[in-house]
Design a protein around this motif. Structure first.
Motif, PDB file in Angstrom:
ATOM      1  N   LEU A 191     -25.126  28.269  10.821  1.00 49.11           N
ATOM      2  CA  LEU A 191     -25.138  27.104  11.826  1.00 49.11           C
ATOM      3  C   LEU A 191     -25.456  27.587  13.312  1.00 49.11           C
ATOM      4  CD1 LEU A 191     -24.733  24.209  12.716  1.00 49.11           C
ATOM      5  CD2 LEU A 191     -22.295  24.752  12.812  1.00 49.11           C
ATOM      6  N   ARG A 192     -24.558  28.630  13.546  1.00 52.07           N
ATOM      7  CA  ARG A 192     -24.896  29.145  15.063  1.00 52.07           C
ATOM      8  C   ARG A 192     -26.448  29.723  15.212  1.00 52.07           C
ATOM      9  NH1 ARG A 192     -24.723  33.470  18.390  1.00 52.07           N
ATOM     10  NH2 ARG A 192     -23.504  33.077  20.500  1.00 52.07           N
ATOM     11  N   GLN A 193     -26.922  30.520  14.201  1.00 52.60           N
ATOM     12  CA  GLN A 193     -28.163  30.801  14.152  1.00 52.60           C
ATOM     13  C   GLN A 193     -29.420  29.821  14.415  1.00 52.60           C
ATOM     14  OE1 GLN A 193     -28.377  33.312  10.837  1.00 52.60           O
ATOM     15  NE2 GLN A 193     -27.731  35.158  11.674  1.00 52.60           N
ATOM     16  N   ARG A 194     -29.072  28.725  13.782  1.00 51.31           N
ATOM     17  CA  ARG A 194     -29.913  27.474  13.976  1.00 51.31           C
ATOM     18  C   ARG A 194     -29.851  26.899  15.145  1.00 51.31           C
ATOM     19  NH1 ARG A 194     -32.991  25.827   9.708  1.00 51.31           N
ATOM     20  NH2 ARG A 194     -33.934  24.749  11.196  1.00 51.31           N
ATOM     21  N   SER A 228     -32.084  25.166  19.960  1.00 59.11           N
ATOM     22  CA  SER A 228     -31.623  24.939  21.365  1.00 59.11           C
ATOM     23  C   SER A 228     -32.632  25.554  22.657  1.00 59.11           C
ATOM     24  CB  SER A 228     -30.229  25.102  21.846  1.00 59.11           C
ATOM     25  OG  SER A 228     -29.860  26.497  21.911  1.00 59.11           O
ATOM     26  N   MET A 229     -33.387  26.447  21.880  1.00 60.65           N
ATOM     27  CA  MET A 229     -34.467  27.233  22.804  1.00 60.65           C
ATOM     28  C   MET A 229     -33.755  28.105  23.887  1.00 60.65           C
ATOM     29  SD  MET A 229     -37.476  26.729  21.186  1.00 60.65           S
ATOM     30  CE  MET A 229     -38.674  27.208  22.364  1.00 60.65           C
ATOM     31  N   LEU A 279     -26.448  19.957  21.798  1.00 55.63           N
ATOM     32  CA  LEU A 279     -26.377  20.395  20.324  1.00 55.63           C
ATOM     33  C   LEU A 279     -25.909  19.235  19.398  1.00 55.63           C
ATOM     34  CD1 LEU A 279     -24.162  23.522  21.241  1.00 55.63           C
ATOM     35  CD2 LEU A 279     -26.749  23.653  20.922  1.00 55.63           C
ATOM     36  N   LEU A 280     -25.325  18.302  19.902  1.00 54.17           N
ATOM     37  CA  LEU A 280     -24.934  17.021  19.247  1.00 54.17           C
ATOM     38  C   LEU A 280     -26.064  16.377  18.592  1.00 54.17           C
ATOM     39  CD1 LEU A 280     -21.878  15.940  21.231  1.00 54.17           C
ATOM     40  CD2 LEU A 280     -21.833  16.300  18.695  1.00 54.17           C
ATOM     41  N   LEU A 303     -26.415  20.437  12.721  1.00 49.58           N
ATOM     42  CA  LEU A 303     -25.183  20.307  12.941  1.00 49.58           C
ATOM     43  C   LEU A 303     -24.441  19.203  12.152  1.00 49.58           C
ATOM     44  CD1 LEU A 303     -22.488  21.230  14.524  1.00 49.58           C
ATOM     45  CD2 LEU A 303     -23.232  19.486  16.430  1.00 49.58           C
ATOM     46  N   HIS A 304     -25.252  18.062  12.133  1.00 50.74           N
ATOM     47  CA  HIS A 304     -24.683  16.902  11.467  1.00 50.74           C
ATOM     48  C   HIS A 304     -24.782  17.090   9.921  1.00 50.74           C
ATOM     49  CE1 HIS A 304     -24.565  13.979  14.859  1.00 50.74           C
ATOM     50  NE2 HIS A 304     -25.290  14.702  15.278  1.00 50.74           N
TER      51      HIS A 304
END
Length: 216
Positions: free
Chosen positions: A64-67, A72-73, A116-117, A122-123
């Motif tokens: 998740l963090r990597q994606r 988010s560029m 990020l939301l 994330l969802h």
């Protein structure tokens, strides 16, 4: 548990998230890993589903963090995950508690960012039972179901057949591996989705028939 407060158009919105209930999951006699329950309650407009519970393992948090970072560029400063411990023990209560606290802090900070939301990954991570591979495919539009459908069909946790689990276990070398096992049955998922669509179509048909019978 900590509540994250968002201020959108002078209206306060609340996102409450917590990580709890660590459980050891076994692929086979030799390979095991730990996953955690993620509970989310919210009234935020960013979420169509206001309450959810899913289970995720550490390697999925890493994904998740990597994606999020890639999507988010580099426009968002992402928090760090708790460090990966090569000596992490599934039977060490202190290590487990510290990791859970670190994972919860990570999510709490992630949920404070409107940028990020808006990320579909994330969802899917927070509110679907899809594996990493299927989350990636869904987010990229390569599945028969949309992100919203994956979230809405999230329910009781389902496991792959024993044969599939044994096949996946060959990719997992230790209890803290970065590989992800698929925890959902896509066949059952698509059946649920088809049933939901069929029910919706039947309701629409009945409503249409009722309207036509009432007309002069």
């Amino acid at each position: 548990m900590k509540s994250v407060f968002l201020h959108q158009s002078s209206m306060q919105q609340v996102i409450s998230v917590w990580v709890r209930d660590p459980r050891i999951q076994k692929n086979d006699f030799w390979h095991a890993y730990m996953d955690y329950e993620i509970c989310l309650h919210t009234d935020s407009v960013f979420f169509t589903k206001k309450m959810s519970r899913v289970r995720r393992r550490f390697s999925e948090f890493v994904w998740l963090r990597q994606r999020l970072q890639a999507n988010s560029m580099l426009m968002a400063q992402l928090p760090q995950l708790p460090p990966k411990n090569p000596f992490f023990s599934l039977n060490n209560a202190q290590q487990i508690s510290e990791r859970m606290a670190g994972l919860q802090r990570f999510l709490e900070q992630i949920l404070q960012s409107p940028l990020l939301l808006s990320d579909s990954c994330l969802h899917l991570f927070l509110q679907s039972q899809l594996s990493v591979a299927k989350m990636e495919a869904c987010a990229e539009g390569r599945t028969r179901y949309s992100v919203a459908e994956a979230v809405q069909c999230c329910g009781i946790r389902r496991f792959l057949s024993q044969e599939s689990l044994q096949k996946d276990s060959s990719m997992s070398g230790d209890s803290d591996s970065d590989s992800s096992e698929c925890r959902d049955s896509e066949c059952q998922f698509t059946e649920d989705l088809a049933l939901k669509r069929t029910t919706s179509d039947q309701v629409g048909t009945e409503q249409a028939q009722g309207s036509s019978s009432d007309s002069p």
